[in-house]
Design an enzyme around this catalytic site. Structure first.
Site, PDB file in Angstrom:
ATOM      1  CG  HIS A 512     -39.460 -13.180  45.372  1.00 12.88           C
ATOM      2  ND1 HIS A 512     -40.487 -13.577  46.201  1.00 12.88           N
ATOM      3  CD2 HIS A 512     -38.653 -14.281  45.234  1.00 12.88           C
ATOM      4  CE1 HIS A 512     -40.318 -14.831  46.563  1.00 12.88           C
ATOM      5  NE2 HIS A 512     -39.211 -15.286  45.988  1.00 12.88           N
ATOM      6  CG  ASP A 516     -43.975 -14.542  50.224  1.00 17.42           C
ATOM      7  OD1 ASP A 516     -42.953 -13.838  50.075  1.00 17.42           O
ATOM      8  OD2 ASP A 516     -44.667 -14.544  51.256  1.00 17.42           O
TER       9      ASP A 516
END
Length: 541
Positions: A512, A516
């Site tokens: 992450h 995204d």
């Protein structure tokens, strides 16, 4: 007098610490024999003897910091034992009195054997082969031959185990296995000698029995004529439980400065010596796993009662399993890992495979499986979402304009990930052939280090074992891994009607920090679309 000086240590490295001296003043040394070991911030450097002779004095002792080209020691040349018989006898007596086994020149050993003096030319050393980039040591796991066995050229003698692969060691020549230097369980460095082959019967020890006796007069296993007795230390002798192994000075200093105890550090140096980088790893592990007073650090479990011992078996982890465990935990500690899920209707892909599998196998000589469809679908999706095919390097993001696809493969010894290079430019047939060949080599333990390096994305198929749902762990430094699962028929609503469809859950674990949620979901949706309508792959849609 020959000076021993600090060699070039590498770009931007100006000083080192003298970690270990392998010789002491008065010892006989041969040209290129290792005298000492230096330790820098990045690497460990061995210093060889520039000439044969006697080590007269040591200028820089263990623990001292020295600069490039600094004087370490002096060697007094000569005294090789090649002079008259009188001087040679005196040297041998002095060595015997000291209780140390010195390597005698081959001319002296040959003379001791009388008419077998020419046997020294019949010995062939068996060396540790090249282990791969960044791999400096291995463990001898299995010997397939024993001393006295006849061996053929290129016949497998033993198997070595590294952090990632198993390496077979072939016989460099036909003959008789005269000596095993490194027994099973021994840790050996690259290019170390592990055995000796006598090319003919003349290579065995004959009348020169004295050559096989230690100089203190005690009994010892016979050493083949013309060879110096030598044995490697058993694996695992280093570590907290052994008092005769000195840790590197820089490691001791780092432990003192950072408040790390020796039992928290797993030594990776010779004989289990702790190095500075081992201390750094221990500190990083402690920071990533803080433990409260209520939950103290887990200690080794106490042995079970004697009557219950038969119900348990304690087996040392293989180097491969230790590496797998370390890398998986490092991935969890380093990446901001998150998993997103979707499901795919495999009806169209299964129908296409069924329609063309016989024709495909007849033309290309390989079966058409599902992995080529998933590989193609992932390559297609990675073009649209390039951050899933990227990696973090410091404060930079490195985007890959190619796809080196890792295919996670289960083997009897553990999970490995062979890499299919430039999979994005390969056909279905080329992908299937590459997967089949790499998979077989993985299961046979024949993969090289190069075949498991450089992957940019990974596919893991837990469905072959019956897994219905799981969250795969990233394969660092990659930023994405796709988990495939079992195909299971389920009732689905299609066009307002309930129909039975072959469904598969898909899982994408991603980093992450650079991917995204939108990108991860988009990637998984593109894979789903390509598999539910395989014609999109042909149209590049």
């Amino acid at each position: 007098m020959t000076e021993v000086r600090v060699p070039t240590l590498g770009e931007s490295v100006t000083e080192a610490t003298v970690a270990t001296w392998f010789k002491k003043p008065g010892d006989r040394v041969e040209a290129d024999e290792m005298l000492c070991e230096l330790e820098t911030d990045k690497v460990t450097v061995e210093v060889p003897a520039p000439a044969a002779g006697t080590l007269s004095d040591i200028v820089a002792g263990e623990g001292e910091t020295v600069g490039v080209d600094a004087l370490l020691a002096n060697i007094e040349e000569g005294g090789s034992g090649s002079g008259d018989a009188g001087s040679g006898g005196g040297t041998a007596k002095a060595e015997a009195d000291s209780g140390e086994t010195k390597e005698a020149p081959k001319e002296e050993v040959a003379d001791a054997g009388g008419d077998q003096g020419d046997a020294t030319g019949e010995k062939v050393d068996v060396m540790v082969p090249t282990l791969g980039e960044s791999v400096s040591e291995a463990t001898v796991s299995t010997w397939f031959k024993k001393v006295g066995d006849e061996v053929a050229a290129d016949e497998t003698l033993c198997e070595l185990e590294t952090d990632k692969v198993s390496v077979e060691v072939p016989a460099p020549s036909a003959g008789t296995l005269a000596e095993i230097v490194a027994e099973e369980g021994t840790t050996v460095e690259a290019d170390a000698k592990i055995a000796v082959i006598a090319k003919s019967a003349a290579g065995k020890a004959g009348s020169g029995e004295a050559a096989s006796k230690p100089k203190d007069g005690g009994d010892a296993p016979a050493t083949p004529q013309g060879e110096t007795q030598y044995s490697m230390p058993p694996a695992g002798n280093g570590g907290p439980g052994r008092s005769d192994v000195e840790d590197a000075p820089s490691a001791k200093k780092a432990m003192a400065e950072k408040g790390v105890s020796r039992d928290q550090v797993q030594g990776s140096g010779r004989d289990g010596r702790a190095m500075k980088e081992d201390v750094d790893r221990a500190v990083a592990a402690a920071k990533s796993q803080p433990q409260s007073d209520a939950q103290p650090k887990q200690a080794p479990r106490a042995p079970v009662a004697a009557e219950d011992e038969s119900r348990e078996e304690r087996v040392k982890m293989t180097r491969l399993r230790q590496t797998i465990a370390r890398r998986l935990k490092d991935a969890q500690n380093t990446a901001a890992m998150l998993t997103t899920y979707n499901e795919v209707d495999m009806t169209e892909t299964m129908a296409l495979r069924k329609e063309y599998k016989d024709l495909f196998e007849k033309k290309h000589g390989v079966r058409l499986g599902f992995m080529s469809f998933f590989t193609k679908a992932c390559c297609h999706a990675l073009k649209e979402v390039p951050e899933v095919n990227a990696e973090i390097d410091g404060t930079d993001i490195v985007y890959k304009k190619f796809v080196h696809m890792g295919i996670a493969t289960g083997t009897p010894t553990g999970l490995v990930v062979p890499v299919i290079r430039d999979a994005d430019s390969m056909s279905f047939a080329e992908i299937e052939k590459a997967i089949g060949e790499k998979g077989k080599r993985a299961r046979d333990g024949k993969l090289s280090m190069a075949e498991m390096q450089g992957g940019t994305f990974t596919i893991s198929n837990g469905g072959v074992y019956g897994s219905l749902m799981s969250s795969p762990i990233l394969n660092p430094p990659q930023s994405g891994i796709l988990g495939m699962h079992k195909i299971q028929e389920r009732p689905m609503v299609v066009g307002g009607e309930i129909k039975i469809r072959p469904m598969m859950y898909l899982a994408l674990s991603y980093d992450h920090r650079i991917v995204d949620g939108k990108g991860a979901v988009t990637f998984l949706v593109r894979v789903k679309e390509a598999l539910e309508d395989p014609r999109r792959l042909l149209m590049d849609l």
